[in-house]
Design an enzyme around this catalytic site. Sequence first.
Site, PDB file in Angstrom:
ATOM      1  CG  HIS A  65      41.757  37.793  35.747  1.00 39.59           C
ATOM      2  ND1 HIS A  65      42.517  36.647  35.771  1.00 39.59           N
ATOM      3  CD2 HIS A  65      40.472  37.388  35.810  1.00 39.59           C
ATOM      4  CE1 HIS A  65      41.716  35.592  35.811  1.00 39.59           C
ATOM      5  NE2 HIS A  65      40.479  36.014  35.837  1.00 39.59           N
ATOM      6  CE1 TYR A  66      39.686  37.451  40.067  1.00 41.10           C
ATOM      7  CE2 TYR A  66      41.378  35.779  39.996  1.00 41.10           C
ATOM      8  CZ  TYR A  66      40.069  36.149  39.845  1.00 41.10           C
ATOM      9  OH  TYR A  66      39.153  35.218  39.449  1.00 41.10           O
TER      10      TYR A  66
END
Length: 170
Positions: A65-66
């Site tokens: 993420h991410y």
Amino acid sequence: MTAMLSKPDTKTGPATFSYSSDDIKKMLPHRWPMLMIDRAYDVIPGESGKGVKSVSVNEPFFAGHYPDHSIMPGVMIVESMAQLVAVIYVAEMLESPVEQPAGDVSEQVGYLGAIKSVKFNKLVVPGDQLVLSAQLGPRLGGLRSVTVKATVDGQTAASGSLIVTTGRAG
């Protein structure tokens, strides 16, 4: 475990308490990787408090993420605020002059019942320090409303209200 995990700060007004990460591990059932609060302070048991979540690049959620733009997921910010609420709730049991419940006090921590009107205003990234605050509202049967806020460098990252259970359903 002793009745008081830390010494009260008795400047003016009601007594406030501070809890270290070791104290918090005695108060909450959460463990790594879900223990999201590092310290609590200015806790008025059963009423309000503040806390700290230091955001590290080593948090497991950053792997996805991410991968090329690390952002703390909003649900993890909400979980951090909810855990501060649990510390304030448990502090009421621990610091009360009335006899404490038998057994592990962390078993008294309830559940997150609803997330209401939470808004996210700022991205939280590795290296940030989330400063959390919570103000417990009135009890409504087995539920309690709570106003919560998380800031980074004085800027609001998230704020809103939660509904929590005041104990665990059987």
